[in-house]
Motif scaffolding. Structure first.
Motif, PDB file in Angstrom:
ATOM      1  N   ARG A  19       0.831  -1.204   0.000  1.00  0.00           N
ATOM      2  CA  ARG A  19       0.000   0.000   0.000  1.00  0.00           C
ATOM      3  C   ARG A  19       0.869   1.259   0.000  1.00  0.00           C
ATOM      4  N   ALA A  20       1.899   1.283   0.843  1.00  0.00           N
ATOM      5  CA  ALA A  20       2.759   2.461   0.900  1.00  0.00           C
ATOM      6  C   ALA A  20       3.477   2.678  -0.423  1.00  0.00           C
ATOM      7  N   ALA A  21       4.003   1.601  -1.013  1.00  0.00           N
ATOM      8  CA  ALA A  21       4.734   1.722  -2.271  1.00  0.00           C
ATOM      9  C   ALA A  21       3.822   2.201  -3.389  1.00  0.00           C
ATOM     10  N   ARG A  22       2.629   1.643  -3.467  1.00  0.00           N
ATOM     11  CA  ARG A  22       1.706   2.012  -4.539  1.00  0.00           C
ATOM     12  C   ARG A  22       1.258   3.469  -4.412  1.00  0.00           C
ATOM     13  N   LEU A  23       0.932   3.896  -3.187  1.00  0.00           N
ATOM     14  CA  LEU A  23       0.481   5.276  -2.995  1.00  0.00           C
ATOM     15  C   LEU A  23       1.601   6.275  -3.274  1.00  0.00           C
ATOM     16  N   ALA A  24       2.794   5.974  -2.790  1.00  0.00           N
ATOM     17  CA  ALA A  24       3.915   6.894  -3.008  1.00  0.00           C
ATOM     18  C   ALA A  24       4.279   6.968  -4.490  1.00  0.00           C
ATOM     19  N   ALA A  25       4.280   5.820  -5.166  1.00  0.00           N
ATOM     20  CA  ALA A  25       4.573   5.822  -6.604  1.00  0.00           C
ATOM     21  C   ALA A  25       3.508   6.596  -7.366  1.00  0.00           C
ATOM     22  N   GLY A  26       2.269   6.483  -6.913  1.00  0.00           N
ATOM     23  CA  GLY A  26       1.179   7.213  -7.548  1.00  0.00           C
ATOM     24  C   GLY A  26       1.317   8.722  -7.404  1.00  0.00           C
ATOM     25  N   THR A 105       1.637  -0.718 -12.307  1.00  0.00           N
ATOM     26  CA  THR A 105       0.834   0.350 -12.912  1.00  0.00           C
ATOM     27  C   THR A 105       1.137   1.700 -12.270  1.00  0.00           C
ATOM     28  N   ALA A 106       1.383   1.674 -10.960  1.00  0.00           N
ATOM     29  CA  ALA A 106       1.697   2.919 -10.248  1.00  0.00           C
ATOM     30  C   ALA A 106       3.093   3.429 -10.571  1.00  0.00           C
ATOM     31  N   GLY A 107       3.943   2.546 -11.120  1.00  0.00           N
ATOM     32  CA  GLY A 107       5.290   2.975 -11.493  1.00  0.00           C
ATOM     33  C   GLY A 107       6.377   2.553 -10.532  1.00  0.00           C
ATOM     34  N   ALA A 108       6.071   1.665  -9.584  1.00  0.00           N
ATOM     35  CA  ALA A 108       7.078   1.195  -8.627  1.00  0.00           C
ATOM     36  C   ALA A 108       7.999   0.174  -9.283  1.00  0.00           C
ATOM     37  N   THR A 109       9.234   0.115  -8.799  1.00  0.00           N
ATOM     38  CA  THR A 109      10.196  -0.888  -9.239  1.00  0.00           C
ATOM     39  C   THR A 109      10.114  -2.083  -8.305  1.00  0.00           C
ATOM     40  N   LEU A 110       9.865  -3.279  -8.849  1.00  0.00           N
ATOM     41  CA  LEU A 110       9.732  -4.496  -8.041  1.00  0.00           C
ATOM     42  C   LEU A 110      11.037  -5.268  -8.064  1.00  0.00           C
ATOM     43  N   LEU A 111      11.551  -5.588  -6.893  1.00  0.00           N
ATOM     44  CA  LEU A 111      12.801  -6.330  -6.765  1.00  0.00           C
ATOM     45  C   LEU A 111      12.516  -7.634  -6.024  1.00  0.00           C
ATOM     46  N   HIS A 112      12.857  -8.742  -6.637  1.00  0.00           N
ATOM     47  CA  HIS A 112      12.557 -10.052  -6.051  1.00  0.00           C
ATOM     48  C   HIS A 112      13.781 -10.609  -5.330  1.00  0.00           C
ATOM     49  N   GLU A 113      14.275  -9.828  -4.388  1.00  0.00           N
ATOM     50  CA  GLU A 113      15.470 -10.208  -3.636  1.00  0.00           C
ATOM     51  C   GLU A 113      15.345  -9.707  -2.208  1.00  0.00           C
ATOM     52  N   ARG A 114      16.199 -10.227  -1.357  1.00  0.00           N
ATOM     53  CA  ARG A 114      16.245  -9.779   0.035  1.00  0.00           C
ATOM     54  C   ARG A 114      16.993  -8.454   0.113  1.00  0.00           C
ATOM     55  N   ALA A 115      16.472  -7.529   0.883  1.00  0.00           N
ATOM     56  CA  ALA A 115      17.115  -6.238   1.096  1.00  0.00           C
ATOM     57  C   ALA A 115      17.547  -6.133   2.557  1.00  0.00           C
TER      58      ALA A 115
END
Length: 464
Positions: A19-26, A105-115
């Motif tokens: 939710r945070a990532a989608r809203l911020a990217a939006g 769709t919101a424009g976030a970058t998705l990373l499939h790794e451990r941070a």
């Protein structure tokens, strides 16, 4: 001003983080979100969603039995566990796809790794480093492994329970909270011989005692063995693959599975918190202020990792408050007051506000309105299960400070009651509301006389 790779880097792809990532990217912010497993987190992948699907499945045997009273001749029924598991998997795959699509769709970058945190603005993601102005920790929690229990390695937890190869013939469940109680009802509904073991005096601590006792009695009436004031001392695996569970009551329960459901612990190990200077609490939780800010002013945390209120809608609310505070110049503290919640047992519990016991500690004078009755849906089926509804009223202000329902669709009722209690409506507001007849919920607006009063903690049986 320092330049960063991202305005926001979210660690964890559960409900709060997404939710945070989608809203911020939006909002046009440069956002990355890292998730090493599957997007959706505990709720979607191994929590609320699959659990509720299993709850629905476990209710059908009672529906079939009740149908006879309404004139239906129901043939002999069968149940196939692998079919349910496969259908659940398809639905989770669909939902995970929606989570991913929303982020993309919101424009976030998705990373499939451990941070992992390196310092207050830097993270190690796989074999590279990235920087971010703000970092949000939303890594959730995991089941407590209860490693001190001899034989815990033979047990299953809520993560594995959704993907068992076969439905066990019998199960012992250790715990008395949401997960333990809900799965006791699920397994029993699916035909499993079920024993619930809890160390406390009554299941579902912190809920209203009428709800706790009412559900306990209903579960036992259905055939679930509920053993309070007991713990497991150890579990041994037998030569035939079954388990011997030894109880503090001196019994040995031989079962096919043992489910440990005794709390969840924050996922903070190996996250780099110490390197970044982020303070943690007694149970490993990330310590935050009312705005979800950690001890490092550009690092934030929401959801179960903070160990505030471990509920999915709470994590989402915290994420929305974070976005308002960090990116909209609108500091918004998290409001954890008067949270509606439900236990999807059979019967359900829906509750919002204070229990009678909590209210008696906070207020000098209370009026308690209580109704117990057999709901109409059970009259033709012959089922003897009863509903209980309670309103707790501060006698001085007349504000309804607690509302509790035990019975069919209690969770749905609690959601709407949550609006009323959040608005601090009075008992007179409830009384002025027209009832919908015939419904079970009409009792909530037709209890005109208090069942009893509480004066400075003492129960007064007859209203003055």
């Amino acid at each position: 001003m320092a330049q960063y790779d991202f305005d926001l880097f979210v660690v964890g792809g559960g409900s709060g983080g997404v939710r945070a990532a989608r809203l911020a990217a939006g909002l046009g912010k440069r956002v990355a979100i890292a998730e090493e497993y599957r997007f959706g987190g505990t709720c979607v992948i191994r929590g609320c969603v699959p659990k509720k699907l299993f709850v629905y499945a476990s209710q059908f045997p009672e529906h079939f039995a009740d149908a006879a009273g309404y004139g239906f001749a129901v043939p002999e029924i069968g149940f196939d566990w692998p079919t349910l598991v496969a259908a659940k998997d398809r639905e989770i795959d669909r939902l995970e796809g929606l989570y991913r699509k929303g982020l993309e769709t919101a424009g976030a970058t998705l990373l499939h790794e451990r941070a992992v945190l390196v310092d207050r603005h830097t993270l190690r993601v796989g074999d590279r480093r990235v920087t971010a102005r703000h970092i949000l920790l939303a890594v959730g929690a995991r089941p407590n492994p209860h490693a001190a229990l001899p034989g815990h390695e033979h047990c299953i937890f809520s993560n594995e329970v959704f993907d068992l190869e076969r439905l066990p013939g019998s199960i012992a469940i250790l715990g008395g909270g949401y997960i333990a109680v809900e799965f006791a009802n699920i397994f029993h509904g699916l035909g499993v011989e079920t024993t619930l073991i809890y160390r406390g005096k009554e299941i579902l601590g912190r809920f209203d005692m009428d709800m706790r006792r009412g559900l306990h009695e209903a579960m036992e009436a259905k055939g679930i063995a509920v053993r309070c004031h007991e713990i497991l001392l150890g579990i041994d695996r037998r030569a035939d693959g079954r388990l011997d569970a030894h109880t503090s009551g001196g019994d040995r329960l031989t079962v096919d599975q043992v489910l440990l459901a005794i709390g969840r612990i924050p996922n903070t190990e190996g996250l780099g918190l110490e390197a970044a200077g982020v303070e943690t609490g007694l149970h490993g939780e990330v310590v935050v202020d009312d705005h979800s800010r950690t001890s490092v002013d550009n690092i934030w945390a929401v959801g179960d990792v903070t160990n505030r209120v471990q509920l999915t809608p709470v994590a989402i609310h915290e994420a929305m408050c974070f976005v308002e505070t960090a990116f909209k110049d609108n500091p918004t503290p998290v409001d954890h007051d008067t949270i509606a919640t439900a236990v999807f047992s059979q019967p359900e519990i829906g509750t919002v506000g204070l229990s009678e016991e909590e209210a008696a500690r906070r207020y000098d004078r209370l009026e308690v309105f209580r109704a117990g009755f057999r709901p109409m849906r059970h009259t033709l089926s012959g089922r003897q299960e009863r509903m209980v509804m309670k309103l707790i009223v501060d006698a001085d202000t007349r504000v309804v400070v607690g509302a509790h329902v035990l019975g069919p669709d209690a969770g749905e009722m609690a959601q709407l009651l949550g609006v009323a209690l959040k608005a601090r409506l009075t008992k007179e507001d409830f009384d002025r509301t027209m009832a919908i007849h015939p419904t079970a919920a009409e009792e909530l607006v037709t209890m005109y006389q208090p069942s009893y009063r509480i004066e400075r903690g003492e129960r007064v049986e007859k209203a003055a």
